[in-house]
Design a protein around this motif. Structure first.
Motif, PDB file in Angstrom:
ATOM      1  N   LEU A  71       9.339  10.136  -1.389  1.00  0.00           N
ATOM      2  CA  LEU A  71       8.969   8.912  -0.688  1.00  0.00           C
ATOM      3  C   LEU A  71      10.202   8.267  -0.065  1.00  0.00           C
ATOM      4  CD1 LEU A  71       6.433   7.421  -3.246  1.00  0.00           C
ATOM      5  CD2 LEU A  71       5.923   8.664  -1.132  1.00  0.00           C
ATOM      6  N   THR A  72      10.009   7.598   1.054  1.00  0.00           N
ATOM      7  CA  THR A  72      11.125   7.016   1.803  1.00  0.00           C
ATOM      8  C   THR A  72      11.577   5.695   1.187  1.00  0.00           C
ATOM      9  OG1 THR A  72      10.294   8.008   3.854  1.00  0.00           O
ATOM     10  CG2 THR A  72      11.848   6.170   4.070  1.00  0.00           C
ATOM     11  N   PRO A  73      12.863   5.598   0.813  1.00  0.00           N
ATOM     12  CA  PRO A  73      13.367   4.336   0.269  1.00  0.00           C
ATOM     13  C   PRO A  73      13.152   3.186   1.248  1.00  0.00           C
ATOM     14  CG  PRO A  73      14.947   6.100  -0.097  1.00  0.00           C
ATOM     15  CD  PRO A  73      13.898   6.656   0.814  1.00  0.00           C
ATOM     16  N   GLY A  74      12.762   2.056   0.707  1.00  0.00           N
ATOM     17  CA  GLY A  74      12.528   0.869   1.523  1.00  0.00           C
ATOM     18  C   GLY A  74      11.083   0.648   1.901  1.00  0.00           C
ATOM     19  N   ASP A  75      10.280   1.718   1.828  1.00  0.00           N
ATOM     20  CA  ASP A  75       8.872   1.585   2.187  1.00  0.00           C
ATOM     21  C   ASP A  75       8.074   0.899   1.084  1.00  0.00           C
ATOM     22  OD1 ASP A  75       9.272   2.804   4.605  1.00  0.00           O
ATOM     23  OD2 ASP A  75       8.298   4.707   4.071  1.00  0.00           O
ATOM     24  N   ILE A  76       6.921   0.401   1.475  1.00  0.00           N
ATOM     25  CA  ILE A  76       5.978  -0.240   0.550  1.00  0.00           C
ATOM     26  C   ILE A  76       4.705   0.586   0.509  1.00  0.00           C
ATOM     27  CG2 ILE A  76       4.388  -2.210   0.380  1.00  0.00           C
ATOM     28  CD1 ILE A  76       6.709  -4.001   1.261  1.00  0.00           C
ATOM     29  N   HIS A  77       4.175   0.772  -0.687  1.00  0.00           N
ATOM     30  CA  HIS A  77       2.885   1.444  -0.866  1.00  0.00           C
ATOM     31  C   HIS A  77       1.990   0.535  -1.696  1.00  0.00           C
ATOM     32  CE1 HIS A  77       3.932   5.592   0.553  1.00  0.00           C
ATOM     33  NE2 HIS A  77       5.151   5.118   0.348  1.00  0.00           N
ATOM     34  N   VAL A  78       0.761   0.340  -1.247  1.00  0.00           N
ATOM     35  CA  VAL A  78      -0.213  -0.468  -1.980  1.00  0.00           C
ATOM     36  C   VAL A  78      -1.306   0.448  -2.495  1.00  0.00           C
ATOM     37  CG1 VAL A  78      -1.939  -2.304  -1.834  1.00  0.00           C
ATOM     38  CG2 VAL A  78       0.271  -2.568  -0.674  1.00  0.00           C
ATOM     39  N   ASP A  79      -1.425   0.518  -3.808  1.00  0.00           N
ATOM     40  CA  ASP A  79      -2.515   1.252  -4.467  1.00  0.00           C
ATOM     41  C   ASP A  79      -3.666   0.271  -4.627  1.00  0.00           C
ATOM     42  OD1 ASP A  79      -4.297   2.389  -6.263  1.00  0.00           O
ATOM     43  OD2 ASP A  79      -2.745   3.246  -7.541  1.00  0.00           O
ATOM     44  N   ALA A  80      -4.693   0.464  -3.800  1.00  0.00           N
ATOM     45  CA  ALA A  80      -5.788  -0.503  -3.752  1.00  0.00           C
ATOM     46  C   ALA A  80      -6.709  -0.418  -4.954  1.00  0.00           C
ATOM     47  CB  ALA A  80      -6.604  -0.311  -2.473  1.00  0.00           C
ATOM     48  N   VAL A  81      -6.698   0.701  -5.681  1.00  0.00           N
ATOM     49  CA  VAL A  81      -7.533   0.821  -6.865  1.00  0.00           C
ATOM     50  C   VAL A  81      -6.866   0.154  -8.054  1.00  0.00           C
ATOM     51  CG1 VAL A  81      -8.519   2.432  -8.538  1.00  0.00           C
ATOM     52  CG2 VAL A  81      -8.724   2.896  -6.100  1.00  0.00           C
ATOM     53  N   ALA A  82      -5.617   0.522  -8.313  1.00  0.00           N
ATOM     54  CA  ALA A  82      -4.905  -0.032  -9.465  1.00  0.00           C
ATOM     55  C   ALA A  82      -4.408  -1.445  -9.228  1.00  0.00           C
ATOM     56  CB  ALA A  82      -3.735   0.881  -9.839  1.00  0.00           C
ATOM     57  N   THR A 111      -1.407   2.684   7.933  1.00  0.00           N
ATOM     58  CA  THR A 111       0.050   2.693   7.941  1.00  0.00           C
ATOM     59  C   THR A 111       0.537   1.643   8.921  1.00  0.00           C
ATOM     60  OG1 THR A 111       0.100   5.057   7.428  1.00  0.00           O
ATOM     61  CG2 THR A 111       2.121   4.079   8.317  1.00  0.00           C
ATOM     62  N   TYR A 112       1.344   0.735   8.440  1.00  0.00           N
ATOM     63  CA  TYR A 112       1.804  -0.399   9.233  1.00  0.00           C
ATOM     64  C   TYR A 112       3.325  -0.485   9.199  1.00  0.00           C
ATOM     65  CZ  TYR A 112      -3.082  -1.710   8.464  1.00  0.00           C
ATOM     66  OH  TYR A 112      -4.452  -1.712   8.402  1.00  0.00           O
ATOM     67  N   THR A 113       3.853  -1.298  10.079  1.00  0.00           N
ATOM     68  CA  THR A 113       5.280  -1.612  10.101  1.00  0.00           C
ATOM     69  C   THR A 113       5.465  -3.086   9.774  1.00  0.00           C
ATOM     70  OG1 THR A 113       5.700   0.069  11.783  1.00  0.00           O
ATOM     71  CG2 THR A 113       7.369  -1.643  11.512  1.00  0.00           C
ATOM     72  N   ILE A 114       6.491  -3.388   8.981  1.00  0.00           N
ATOM     73  CA  ILE A 114       6.837  -4.792   8.749  1.00  0.00           C
ATOM     74  C   ILE A 114       7.472  -5.301  10.039  1.00  0.00           C
ATOM     75  CG2 ILE A 114       8.099  -6.445   7.317  1.00  0.00           C
ATOM     76  CD1 ILE A 114       6.041  -4.887   5.738  1.00  0.00           C
ATOM     77  N   ARG A 207       8.092   0.665   6.571  1.00  0.00           N
ATOM     78  CA  ARG A 207       6.680   1.026   6.604  1.00  0.00           C
ATOM     79  C   ARG A 207       5.946   0.412   5.413  1.00  0.00           C
ATOM     80  NH1 ARG A 207       4.789   3.223  11.425  1.00  0.00           N
ATOM     81  NH2 ARG A 207       6.295   4.729  12.229  1.00  0.00           N
ATOM     82  N   ALA A 208       4.697   0.044   5.648  1.00  0.00           N
ATOM     83  CA  ALA A 208       3.813  -0.425   4.584  1.00  0.00           C
ATOM     84  C   ALA A 208       2.551   0.419   4.627  1.00  0.00           C
ATOM     85  CB  ALA A 208       3.481  -1.903   4.753  1.00  0.00           C
ATOM     86  N   TYR A 209       2.296   1.153   3.555  1.00  0.00           N
ATOM     87  CA  TYR A 209       1.127   2.029   3.462  1.00  0.00           C
ATOM     88  C   TYR A 209       0.080   1.354   2.590  1.00  0.00           C
ATOM     89  CZ  TYR A 209       4.365   5.609   5.190  1.00  0.00           C
ATOM     90  OH  TYR A 209       5.278   6.324   5.929  1.00  0.00           O
ATOM     91  N   LEU A 210      -1.029   0.976   3.174  1.00  0.00           N
ATOM     92  CA  LEU A 210      -2.150   0.416   2.421  1.00  0.00           C
ATOM     93  C   LEU A 210      -3.142   1.558   2.201  1.00  0.00           C
ATOM     94  CD1 LEU A 210      -0.701  -2.155   3.340  1.00  0.00           C
ATOM     95  CD2 LEU A 210      -2.931  -3.184   3.779  1.00  0.00           C
ATOM     96  N   HIS A 211      -3.110   2.108   0.991  1.00  0.00           N
ATOM     97  CA  HIS A 211      -3.890   3.300   0.705  1.00  0.00           C
ATOM     98  C   HIS A 211      -5.360   2.944   0.497  1.00  0.00           C
ATOM     99  CE1 HIS A 211      -0.408   5.949   0.380  1.00  0.00           C
ATOM    100  NE2 HIS A 211       0.210   4.947  -0.223  1.00  0.00           N
TER     101      HIS A 211
END
Length: 221
Positions: A71-82, A111-114, A207-211
């Motif tokens: 995974l790319t350092p600095g990115d955000i990932h949102v686990d929508a289930v947990a 997939t979004y950009t801040i 990057r912000a990944y809203l899964h």
């Protein structure tokens, strides 16, 4: 309302007077109050790993966890289930925070950009929010000043697609007990001291990944 009188005045009279401003005051964020507001929303002797005056489940407190090194350092990932947000670090770890996501079908995976980030942002509900819940939002159609009761809370990351502001945010919330649930009108919510600590670690352009919720893995407490 314009009347015939406005059109029979001389040109000198028409163009010499200043144009009146709008009838409402634009929403503001009073920078002189930021430090006071930060102190107001931060518990005494705050420890991110243990402070919990909000009464949320302890798994939603910030924790350093191992993660996929690809995974790319600095990115955000949102686990929508947990109901977790992960901020990826460069050493195979991530800081994990509890979040609330949008209710019903308002959650928008992607997939979004801040595109920008702001301390103590002002807030204006979208037209869709006003149409959907006028009894809640119509009174704020011209905007709401920043402050501890503002729905965007103390910090906000603005999610863009290319150069377009999607109107989705990752932001603090004055309703911390919503963390772990589905509560917002599209945004991802965090406890204010948690996003305050995260804020300086996140760069514009990350990057912000809203899964999708169906692709998440349920967390174990």
């Amino acid at each position: 309302m314009l009347t015939r009188r406005h059109f029979v005045m001389t040109s000198t009279a028409l163009f010499s007077a200043p144009i009146a401003g709008p009838a409402f005051a634009a929403p503001v964020s009073d920078r002189s109050k930021w430090a006071m507001w930060d102190a107001q929303v931060t518990p005494a002797n705050y420890d991110p790993a243990t402070s919990n005056p909000w009464g949320v489940h302890r798994r939603f407190l910030p924790q350093l966890v191992e993660t996929n090194r690809a995974l790319t350092p600095g990115d955000i990932h949102v686990d929508a289930v947990a109901r977790y947000l992960y901020h990826i670090r460069g050493d195979g770890t991530a800081m994990r925070y509890g979040v609330a996501i949008a209710r019903g079908n308002l959650y928008e995976p992607g997939t979004y950009t801040i595109g920008r980030k702001t301390k103590w942002p002002v807030w204006t509900p979208t037209k869709a929010m006003i149409q959907r819940d006028p009894h809640l939002y119509a009174q704020y159609e011209d905007g709401m000043n920043a402050g501890p009761q503002n729905p965007l809370g103390s910090r906000a990351f603005y999610l863009f697609t290319g150069q377009r502001d999607t109107l989705l945010r990752i932001h603090g919330t004055p309703s911390p007990r919503s963390i772990g649930g589905r509560a917002s009108s599209g945004c991802v919510r965090m406890i204010m001291p948690h996003i305050n600590g995260l804020y300086d670690q996140v760069s514009v352009g990350a990057r912000a990944y809203l899964h999708p919720s169906e692709d998440g893995v349920s967390a174990r407490s």
